[in-house]
Design an enzyme around this catalytic site. Sequence first.
Site, PDB file in Angstrom:
ATOM      1  N   HIS A   1      -1.393   4.553   9.588  1.00  0.00           N
ATOM      2  CA  HIS A   1       0.386   4.750   9.780  1.00  0.00           C
ATOM      3  C   HIS A   1       0.137   6.041  11.024  1.00  0.00           C
ATOM      4  O   HIS A   1       0.827   7.057  10.355  1.00  0.00           O
ATOM      5  CB  HIS A   1       0.958   5.388   9.146  1.00  0.00           C
ATOM      6  CG  HIS A   1       0.447   4.193   7.922  1.00  0.00           C
ATOM      7  ND1 HIS A   1      -0.207   3.198   7.504  1.00  0.00           N
ATOM      8  CD2 HIS A   1       1.711   2.907   7.523  1.00  0.00           C
ATOM      9  CE1 HIS A   1       0.504   2.305   6.300  1.00  0.00           C
ATOM     10  NE2 HIS A   1       1.391   2.240   6.302  1.00  0.00           N
TER      11      HIS A   1
ATOM     12  N   HIS B   1      11.248  -3.297   2.851  1.00  0.00           N
ATOM     13  CA  HIS B   1      11.300  -1.584   3.177  1.00  0.00           C
ATOM     14  C   HIS B   1      11.646  -1.877   4.608  1.00  0.00           C
ATOM     15  O   HIS B   1      11.085  -2.277   5.408  1.00  0.00           O
ATOM     16  CB  HIS B   1      10.484  -1.919   2.754  1.00  0.00           C
ATOM     17  CG  HIS B   1       8.794  -1.515   3.142  1.00  0.00           C
ATOM     18  ND1 HIS B   1       8.310  -2.203   4.029  1.00  0.00           N
ATOM     19  CD2 HIS B   1       8.451   0.081   3.706  1.00  0.00           C
ATOM     20  CE1 HIS B   1       7.058  -2.033   4.079  1.00  0.00           C
ATOM     21  NE2 HIS B   1       7.148  -0.622   3.754  1.00  0.00           N
TER      22      HIS B   1
ATOM     23  N   HIS C   1       0.705  -1.187   0.178  1.00  0.00           N
ATOM     24  CA  HIS C   1       0.644   0.387  -0.058  1.00  0.00           C
ATOM     25  C   HIS C   1       0.332   1.680  -0.187  1.00  0.00           C
ATOM     26  O   HIS C   1       0.538   2.472   0.713  1.00  0.00           O
ATOM     27  CB  HIS C   1      -1.435  -0.160   1.150  1.00  0.00           C
ATOM     28  CG  HIS C   1      -0.399   0.003   2.380  1.00  0.00           C
ATOM     29  ND1 HIS C   1      -0.843  -1.153   3.303  1.00  0.00           N
ATOM     30  CD2 HIS C   1       0.604   0.170   3.236  1.00  0.00           C
ATOM     31  CE1 HIS C   1      -0.495  -0.672   4.541  1.00  0.00           C
ATOM     32  NE2 HIS C   1       0.460  -0.277   4.288  1.00  0.00           N
TER      33      HIS C   1
ATOM     34  N   GLU D   1       4.606  -5.279   8.255  1.00  0.00           N
ATOM     35  CA  GLU D   1       3.557  -5.484   7.293  1.00  0.00           C
ATOM     36  C   GLU D   1       2.743  -6.640   6.853  1.00  0.00           C
ATOM     37  O   GLU D   1       1.551  -7.254   6.968  1.00  0.00           O
ATOM     38  CB  GLU D   1       3.005  -4.223   6.137  1.00  0.00           C
ATOM     39  CG  GLU D   1       3.993  -3.030   7.388  1.00  0.00           C
ATOM     40  CD  GLU D   1       3.296  -1.595   6.273  1.00  0.00           C
ATOM     41  OE1 GLU D   1       3.191  -1.046   6.455  1.00  0.00           O
ATOM     42  OE2 GLU D   1       3.342  -1.913   5.039  1.00  0.00           O
TER      43      GLU D   1
HETATM   44 FE   LIG Z   1       2.210   0.687   5.147  1.00  0.00          FE
END
Ligand SMILES: [Fe+3]
Lengths: 281, 281, 134, 134
Positions: free
Chosen positions: B61, B195, B12, B242
């Site tokens: 977030h 990431h 996302h 995530e």
């Molecule tokens: Fe995220």
Amino acid sequence: MARLTAGIATSHVPLIGVAIDQGKTEEDYFKPIFAGYEWTKEWIRKPENKPDVVILVYNDHASAFDMNLIPTFAIGCAEEFEPADEGWGPRPVPVVKNDADFAWHIAQSLIIDEFDMTIINKMDVDHGLTVPLSAMFGQPDAWPVKVVPIAVNVVTYPVPSGERCWKLGEAIARAVADYPEDLKVQIWGTGGMSHQLQGPRAGLINQEWDQKFLDDLTADPQRLRSIEAIEYLRETGSEGIEMVMWLIMRGALQGDVRELHRHYHVPASNTALGHIVLENA
Amino acid sequence: MARLTAGIATSHVPLIGVAIDQGKTEEDYFKPIFAGYEWTKEWIRKPENKPDVVILVYNDHASAFDMNLIPTFAIGCAEEFEPADEGWGPRPVPVVKNDADFAWHIAQSLIIDEFDMTIINKMDVDHGLTVPLSAMFGQPDAWPVKVVPIAVNVVTYPVPSGERCWKLGEAIARAVADYPEDLKVQIWGTGGMSHQLQGPRAGLINQEWDQKFLDDLTADPQRLRSIEAIEYLRETGSEGIEMVMWLIMRGALQGDVRELHRHYHVPASNTALGHIVLENA
Amino acid sequence: MHRSVSDYMSEFDDIPGTRVYTTRRARQGYWLNQFCMSLMKPENRERWRADEAAYLADWKLTDAQKEAVLARDYNRLLDLGGNIYYLAKLFSTDGQSFVQAVSTMTGMSVEDYKAMMMAGGRSPDGVRSIREGT
Amino acid sequence: MHRSVSDYMSEFDDIPGTRVYTTRRARQGYWLNQFCMSLMKPENRERWRADEAAYLADWKLTDAQKEAVLARDYNRLLDLGGNIYYLAKLFSTDGQSFVQAVSTMTGMSVEDYKAMMMAGGRSPDGVRSIREGT
Ligand SMILES: [Fe+3]
Ligand SMILES: [Fe+3]
């Protein structure tokens, strides 16, 4: 290492707070209510019994949380918590100080242990948390213990089952045992016993059921785990469900326990007031 | 009866939203990113595949929740959710409409099933939720599906384990099967893949690890349940965690699944973009 | 099933160039991160842009945190309890993308960082564990 | 371990004189209960006392909910999705105790209600189940 030294349960009826705050504890109505706390007040004052921290299990009564936020299990990790204004101004009681290191530890341990906690870093605490402190400690300038608040949703259904609450108690015990600092910890379960604050059936009290519940905290605790929400509702009134919070306390004590003190009185406001002190046998 | 018809996972990355919102999808950088969604966009448009409702698992977030409120698992039960302002104004995308009857049903079922959900009745939704909708549906005037948001804490440690997430997925499947209305439901897991957005190690990408994870969603899903937080952190960067949200999706599908489509591309911003479409075999 | 907190957390500090956002950091960074959140409101962003130091004066940040905010020193902000998703409100207000802001933490120019990402990103080899050097 | 929602909820409507605060009621009473919450602020209590109808005009309550609020008809408010802990903000603002407000729902005078409580409260016998009459 932190040690869980005792478990206490008590109703948290707002009227008890009112009586203390307004100096009415000597009135006829209140005398028998407060008489039953004398034993505990004396006992908990003794250095060998006084905890450093209380893990205080209670429910918020639409004070810190509203319809926008309904956590099943919340744990307060802020440094301190102000008494809430529930419509008649905040109670004139000390600010509640947390042991934030310990609270964060408990929160972490519970999440690792597969409890889906909500961590709260800012909230006011209502009568559900402050009334038990007043009942046990009277009117000090500062509370003599630190408090880790654990708030349970018992207002909007479905509420967590007695079984889930018991397991949370067991997980709290593991978290306490895992804390490296030397800390004397008590766990308090609050709310109950039988009461109904709504509808034509309001005022319901089931002394027989309540006494059996008190008995079985020592005699047959396993039976209590499996009591369903519908039984609390039918037998103990719509607000009797608060007793699931006692099971978090009882689950944390594990194994056999000894009853040190019991107090049961009807009425306190609309409620059957119950109070018990337990320690591991 | 409601039926869970397929599971979708996708990164996302905010930049995907930016590219769509600013009409840059045809630029060289973005072409290969969006090419991989073409198959899904066509597939999901077909009446036999289009869901009525998407249970969209994502993480906030630091948009709706801040340091004052950290729910491990939250479920949005409001009628609708506005796109959040993350510092550059809200995304120009439609309001997200919930199927509130269904969302409340899921919330109830999960709590009965011993998941300690936090019910949220007011929140804005950030790129974690809106970017997957944009990737799948482009720029419609209104989203063609209702969305039940499930927000998972993957920001503050401890986050829920992959194992707990998998079990939540299984419980979601039971909740869907228990819903009396005839409803076609998909579950989406979002975020990932490898990431790291912080520190001197930022920019870490582990293609081998990611591809094995994609493979094992069909080949060996049980292995994925037991991957520990520390492995995600070491192997896939600090934000690779995530991917536990993909396991909620995978847990909900249960049994064997068939991979209908896969897309993997490096880079999208700082991220290894992953996307997969699964259905029960 | 039960694991101790210290066992769970034990390896989190063993990852090179990485600050895992543990509850310890969350507590340290409380006001820093809450300050960042305030920049989600357009009116606050305006006040912030008009006078950063004056805006910061309203927040209980430590002096070190304030300095690092004004200097946009993101590695330092991580060390002082900042979290990247909170800090994102700060660099978004500056009009920076994630790639631009994140690259500043790597010691690389943004062009070199972008080039590394285009070439497949940073390899995990050698940066998995400080202790093991793997 | 799994139980269906309808199985769990099935008996909740079988309790005489009782409205269990289910999610259905929570949804119906959303604005009613949020209005009650607003009375936790002294400045709102003042505005409310000065002009109840004007204060209510700012809230998305149904006409039936507004009428029942102005009439302090607590049984009706429960039927319309109110919850007692929210409604407590309303009767506390009126200076009423829980006993006073709760007694109004029972069809008894507050004196009779208090006397019943002093005598041990309402017996559960006969009010456990509508269906079973127990
Ligand atoms: Fe995220
Ligand atoms: Fe209570």
